[in-house]
Scaffold this motif. Sequence first.
Motif, PDB file in Angstrom:
ATOM      1  N   MET A 284      71.835  23.356  53.767  1.00  0.00           N
ATOM      2  CA  MET A 284      71.495  22.841  52.431  1.00  0.00           C
ATOM      3  C   MET A 284      71.564  23.968  51.403  1.00  0.00           C
ATOM      4  SD  MET A 284      67.922  21.181  50.993  1.00  0.00           S
ATOM      5  CE  MET A 284      68.158  19.528  51.635  1.00  0.00           C
ATOM      6  N   HIS A 285      72.134  23.689  50.253  1.00  0.00           N
ATOM      7  CA  HIS A 285      72.166  24.644  49.150  1.00  0.00           C
ATOM      8  C   HIS A 285      70.826  24.598  48.416  1.00  0.00           C
ATOM      9  CE1 HIS A 285      76.533  25.376  49.423  1.00  0.00           C
ATOM     10  NE2 HIS A 285      76.596  24.109  49.776  1.00  0.00           N
ATOM     11  N   ILE A 286      70.444  25.734  47.859  1.00  0.00           N
ATOM     12  CA  ILE A 286      69.182  25.813  47.121  1.00  0.00           C
ATOM     13  C   ILE A 286      69.427  26.546  45.803  1.00  0.00           C
ATOM     14  CG2 ILE A 286      68.519  27.916  48.369  1.00  0.00           C
ATOM     15  CD1 ILE A 286      65.591  26.972  48.110  1.00  0.00           C
ATOM     16  N   VAL A 287      68.802  26.079  44.737  1.00  0.00           N
ATOM     17  CA  VAL A 287      69.034  26.659  43.424  1.00  0.00           C
ATOM     18  C   VAL A 287      67.781  26.506  42.561  1.00  0.00           C
ATOM     19  CG1 VAL A 287      69.928  24.567  42.327  1.00  0.00           C
ATOM     20  CG2 VAL A 287      70.778  26.789  41.570  1.00  0.00           C
ATOM     21  N   ASP A 288      67.620  27.414  41.631  1.00  0.00           N
ATOM     22  CA  ASP A 288      66.536  27.359  40.646  1.00  0.00           C
ATOM     23  C   ASP A 288      67.042  26.624  39.412  1.00  0.00           C
ATOM     24  OD1 ASP A 288      63.979  28.378  39.427  1.00  0.00           O
ATOM     25  OD2 ASP A 288      65.350  29.540  38.177  1.00  0.00           O
ATOM     26  N   LEU A 289      66.158  25.935  38.717  1.00  0.00           N
ATOM     27  CA  LEU A 289      66.514  25.238  37.486  1.00  0.00           C
ATOM     28  C   LEU A 289      65.632  25.790  36.377  1.00  0.00           C
ATOM     29  CD1 LEU A 289      68.441  22.951  36.586  1.00  0.00           C
ATOM     30  CD2 LEU A 289      66.576  21.328  36.981  1.00  0.00           C
ATOM     31  N   ASN A 290      66.246  26.476  35.396  1.00  0.00           N
ATOM     32  CA  ASN A 290      65.447  27.126  34.358  1.00  0.00           C
ATOM     33  C   ASN A 290      65.725  26.555  32.973  1.00  0.00           C
ATOM     34  OD1 ASN A 290      67.083  29.115  32.488  1.00  0.00           O
ATOM     35  ND2 ASN A 290      67.985  29.418  34.515  1.00  0.00           N
ATOM     36  N   CYS A 291      64.774  26.774  32.072  1.00  0.00           N
ATOM     37  CA  CYS A 291      64.897  26.264  30.711  1.00  0.00           C
ATOM     38  C   CYS A 291      64.236  27.232  29.734  1.00  0.00           C
ATOM     39  CB  CYS A 291      64.228  24.898  30.604  1.00  0.00           C
ATOM     40  SG  CYS A 291      64.442  24.113  28.988  1.00  0.00           S
ATOM     41  N   ASP A 292      64.854  27.402  28.564  1.00  0.00           N
ATOM     42  CA  ASP A 292      64.292  28.234  27.499  1.00  0.00           C
ATOM     43  C   ASP A 292      63.297  27.397  26.699  1.00  0.00           C
ATOM     44  OD1 ASP A 292      66.275  29.912  28.425  1.00  0.00           O
ATOM     45  OD2 ASP A 292      67.613  29.576  26.715  1.00  0.00           O
ATOM     46  N   ILE A 293      62.054  27.844  26.629  1.00  0.00           N
ATOM     47  CA  ILE A 293      61.029  27.075  25.922  1.00  0.00           C
ATOM     48  C   ILE A 293      60.118  28.003  25.112  1.00  0.00           C
ATOM     49  CG2 ILE A 293      61.063  25.238  27.643  1.00  0.00           C
ATOM     50  CD1 ILE A 293      58.390  26.301  28.691  1.00  0.00           C
ATOM     51  N   GLY A 294      59.103  27.410  24.471  1.00  0.00           N
ATOM     52  CA  GLY A 294      58.174  28.182  23.660  1.00  0.00           C
ATOM     53  C   GLY A 294      58.844  28.717  22.401  1.00  0.00           C
ATOM     54  N   GLU A 295      59.825  27.975  21.896  1.00  0.00           N
ATOM     55  CA  GLU A 295      60.616  28.468  20.768  1.00  0.00           C
ATOM     56  C   GLU A 295      60.201  27.874  19.413  1.00  0.00           C
ATOM     57  OE1 GLU A 295      64.644  29.905  22.986  1.00  0.00           O
ATOM     58  OE2 GLU A 295      64.524  27.761  22.546  1.00  0.00           O
ATOM     59  N   SER A 296      59.055  27.209  19.385  1.00  0.00           N
ATOM     60  CA  SER A 296      58.495  26.782  18.102  1.00  0.00           C
ATOM     61  C   SER A 296      57.918  28.003  17.400  1.00  0.00           C
ATOM     62  CB  SER A 296      57.410  25.736  18.317  1.00  0.00           C
ATOM     63  OG  SER A 296      57.946  24.572  18.930  1.00  0.00           O
ATOM     64  N   PHE A 297      57.723  27.874  16.087  1.00  0.00           N
ATOM     65  CA  PHE A 297      57.212  29.020  15.322  1.00  0.00           C
ATOM     66  C   PHE A 297      56.396  28.502  14.147  1.00  0.00           C
ATOM     67  CE2 PHE A 297      57.528  32.115  11.856  1.00  0.00           C
ATOM     68  CZ  PHE A 297      57.090  33.262  12.508  1.00  0.00           C
ATOM     69  N   GLY A 298      55.117  28.853  14.124  1.00  0.00           N
ATOM     70  CA  GLY A 298      54.255  28.407  13.027  1.00  0.00           C
ATOM     71  C   GLY A 298      54.264  26.890  12.923  1.00  0.00           C
ATOM     72  N   ALA A 299      54.651  26.384  11.751  1.00  0.00           N
ATOM     73  CA  ALA A 299      54.677  24.937  11.523  1.00  0.00           C
ATOM     74  C   ALA A 299      55.965  24.280  12.006  1.00  0.00           C
ATOM     75  CB  ALA A 299      54.498  24.654  10.029  1.00  0.00           C
ATOM     76  N   TYR A 300      56.896  25.070  12.520  1.00  0.00           N
ATOM     77  CA  TYR A 300      58.200  24.543  12.930  1.00  0.00           C
ATOM     78  C   TYR A 300      58.217  24.287  14.435  1.00  0.00           C
ATOM     79  CZ  TYR A 300      59.382  26.306   8.331  1.00  0.00           C
ATOM     80  OH  TYR A 300      59.395  26.550   6.980  1.00  0.00           O
ATOM     81  N   LYS A 301      58.520  23.051  14.810  1.00  0.00           N
ATOM     82  CA  LYS A 301      58.523  22.669  16.223  1.00  0.00           C
ATOM     83  C   LYS A 301      59.958  22.534  16.737  1.00  0.00           C
ATOM     84  CE  LYS A 301      56.870  19.098  19.447  1.00  0.00           C
ATOM     85  NZ  LYS A 301      56.455  20.081  20.452  1.00  0.00           N
TER      86      LYS A 301
END
Length: 262
Positions: free
Chosen positions: A1-18
């Motif tokens: 079986m192949h195994i892989v990680d799945l990643n995501c860039d987050i926490g990119e809100s800033f002040g009042a901007y979501k």
Amino acid sequence: MHIVDLNCDIGESFGAYKIGKDEEILDYVTSANIACGFHAGDPTTMRKTVRLALEKNVAIGAHPGLQDLAGFGRRNIDISPQEAYDLVVYQIGALCAFVKSEGGKLQHVKPHGALYNMATKSTPLSEAIAEAVYKVDPELILFGLAGGELVKAGKKIGLRTANEVFSDRTYQKDGSLTPRRELNALINDHELAIIQVIRMVKEGKVQSLEGTDVSIQADTICIHGDGENAIDFAKYISSALKKADIKVAKIGDFCNESNSSI
């Protein structure tokens, strides 16, 4: 079986901007790259995002970028290797403090945007970034574009490394990503993206825009959380990988040997 990680860039809100739907997308990934305040993010967003990731048992990584809030860290800035070292140490330190204060442990570091792309082709920048990561914590895993200079620099200094591939980006014949400003840089069709990902994981190959096959190692797959259909795609890719008999797990759980990628 192949195994892989799945990643995501987050926490990119800033002040009042979501930006992005962090809470929802964390249900489908195994590793989270959290912005550290230079290209995006702020102290409150960092704390909240760290807490969310820990609650959902998602591994945490620092996502340091160039000091470019207005350009979201995607504009090339002519920095020296010493400047790259300093900004990476600074940003890892900031996020690490939040992770520690919430009772967690930092797993990895993945440079963001232009810093990532510049380092991918620049040995001096990559070596400075790898040194910064190593000196902060030699147990951290360094993410870099599969086959690029970041992975090479990480191995050279003694870090564990992860070859990263992209689900929604096209590739050039030299293995680099097609620049975002160019035509056909993004893959918007979910089915085409899945076909590309599964082939990269199982066959170790990706077709370039020029039509040639490029050898590639897929340790971790990046999905983006700020697109219009980001959550639907996260659900889709998570399900598709399981159907293709590809196990998804935190990179730290199967990247165990120092000085090498999995």
